[in-house]
Write a protein that holds these residues in place. Structure first.
Motif, PDB file in Angstrom:
ATOM      1  N   ALA A   1       0.665  -1.276  -0.020  1.00 44.44           N
ATOM      2  CA  ALA A   1       0.090  -0.020   0.032  1.00 44.44           C
ATOM      3  C   ALA A   1       0.791   1.287  -0.151  1.00 44.44           C
ATOM      4  CB  ALA A   1      -0.933  -0.105   1.287  1.00 44.44           C
TER       5      ALA A   1
ATOM      6  N   MET B   1      -7.657   1.331   1.771  1.00 46.35           N
ATOM      7  CA  MET B   1      -6.528   1.788   1.325  1.00 46.35           C
ATOM      8  C   MET B   1      -6.391   1.786  -0.330  1.00 46.35           C
ATOM      9  SD  MET B   1      -3.479   1.310   3.877  1.00 46.35           S
ATOM     10  CE  MET B   1      -3.409  -0.435   4.111  1.00 46.35           C
TER      11      MET B   1
ATOM     12  N   GLN C   1      -6.423   7.026   2.916  1.00 43.81           N
ATOM     13  CA  GLN C   1      -5.679   5.818   2.808  1.00 43.81           C
ATOM     14  C   GLN C   1      -4.809   5.736   4.321  1.00 43.81           C
ATOM     15  OE1 GLN C   1      -3.912   7.430  -1.232  1.00 43.81           O
ATOM     16  NE2 GLN C   1      -3.321   5.326  -1.101  1.00 43.81           N
TER      17      GLN C   1
END
Length: 399
Positions: A81, A136, A106
């Motif tokens: 991520a 996310m 996020q």
């Protein structure tokens, strides 16, 4: 007064005006990480810290295999991520209010992910971790769709990213239906491969214009934060053990070796000019993907130090050899990873022999001298001395 009110009204309107998410200039001078990006990194380090702490508990209690496998799974969610946002930001960062809001969404997912790490280690419950990860990634889909709507050149690439990421998130949701066991590990590994394939497929449409200096600075900043967290965790373990040990000398020795080793890892990491490693798609993918091992190893280094202290205080089932390997393996992986992606391409023959050899020596040290990390630390210092004596060589990067 009316003119002033109109001007103020225009100014207020400008604050909410969105910019077109056009590609950034890859040759933009003085491009540095933004304060939002640095804030983003700090939130991620919360998750890294918890993952490392949970790994320490598992190793301390003797659950070596399960602890390591779980750590690698959790760290992938954290790293992937982070990495996707960083490469997107180097190409399309507009820094307007919507971009900031989506980025903060996020970040909220990271905090939820951090809360879900404990259940994964304790019972293999991946539900909260996967939900946070999907949050996310959905935010990342929104960013790519906005980039696709803003320009023609990279529209197909951006749409491929958006569709690819969305498809994988559906698979992650279905993955939760797989029962705990060997089949779940196979499914997780398969989804990791699919995740890694998305950038490979998308970038073949039209390369996004990453900024070599900016993206390598982003990795450098995250590495610094992870090494700092390692020193902090190790220092905390030393302080906690002060009231347990009979003499402070062993603790002082461990603290000194920890600082010297972490400083050596910093020196080694920053010796090569990293921007030379970013060129073609293959080179950039290698740099980005291999950093998973570099960052995971740097974060796990503190676990080995904490385990050394546990052995000293009798607070673990682990043996001296287990604790030594918990230090040696992360350092060896760190050395080989950073050598492969950054040092190798700009080093002479001497450096290209010394660094891999040092990784081997570190592992042999743990095997033959299980009660001490002194040789490991001395090996890192020796590598630093060699690097100081040898300057990076300007070379053409080859895939």
């Amino acid at each position: 007064m009316r003119y002033s009110a109109e001007v103020n009204g225009d100014a207020r309107g400008a604050r909410f005006r969105l910019e077109r998410m056009l590609p950034r200039d890859p040759d933009e001078p003085h491009r540095t990480a933004s304060s939002l990006e640095l804030f983003f990194d700090l939130v991620f380090v919360v998750a890294v810290s918890i993952a490392s702490a949970q790994l320490h508990e598992q190793l301390r209690d003797g659950n070596v295999q399960g602890g390591i496998v779980t750590y690698l799974m959790v760290f992938f969610a954290i790293w992937w991520a982070w990495m996707n946002f960083s490469w997107f930001a180097t190409s399309f960062d507009t820094d307007d209010w919507l971009y900031r809001v989506v980025t903060i969404v996020q970040m909220s997912g990271v905090l939820v992910l951090a809360a879900g790490i404990g259940p994964v280690y304790e019972s293999g419950d991946l539900r909260l971790l996967v939900v946070a990860y999907v949050v996310m990634r959905v935010a990342m889909i929104a960013q790519w769709l906005r980039a696709a709507a803003s320009g023609r050149v990279h529209r197909r690439t951006a749409l491929t990213y958006a569709v690819g990421i969305a498809s994988v998130q559906v698979l992650w949701a279905l993955f939760l239906l797989v029962p705990v066991g060997g089949l779940r590990l196979v499914g997780f590994a398969a989804l990791v491969v699919v995740e890694l394939a998305v950038p490979v497929i998308a970038e073949r449409q039209a390369l996004t214009p990453w900024h070599p200096h900016h993206i390598t600075e982003r990795y450098s900043a995250f590495t610094l934060i992870v090494l700092g967290e390692t020193v902090l965790a190790s220092a905390g373990a030393v302080i906690s053990a002060l009231d347990v040990v009979e003499t402070l000398l062993p603790l002082i020795g461990i603290a000194a070796l920890t600082l010297v080793s972490a400083a050596s890892m910093w020196w080694i990491y920053f010796w090569p000019p990293h921007h030379r490693a970013i060129g073609s798609l293959a080179q950039s993918l290698r740099y980005g993907y291999v950093h998973y091992f570099v960052l995971a190893a740097a974060a796990a280094f503190s676990v080995g130090i904490e385990l050394q202290i546990d052995v000293l205080t009798g607070a673990t089932r682990a043996s001296d050899r287990d604790a030594s390997f918990a230090v040696a393996i992360p350092i060896a992986v760190f050395l080989m990873g950073i050598w492969w992606v950054a040092i190798r391409i700009c080093a002479d023959r001497v450096v290209n022999v010394v660094v891999p050899l040092a990784a081997i020596v570190v592992l042999v040290d743990a095997l033959l001298l299980p009660s001490s990390v002194l040789v490991t630390c001395a090996t890192l210092v020796a590598v630093v001395v060699v690097l100081v004596m040898r300057d990076p060589v300007a070379r053409t990067v080859r895939s």
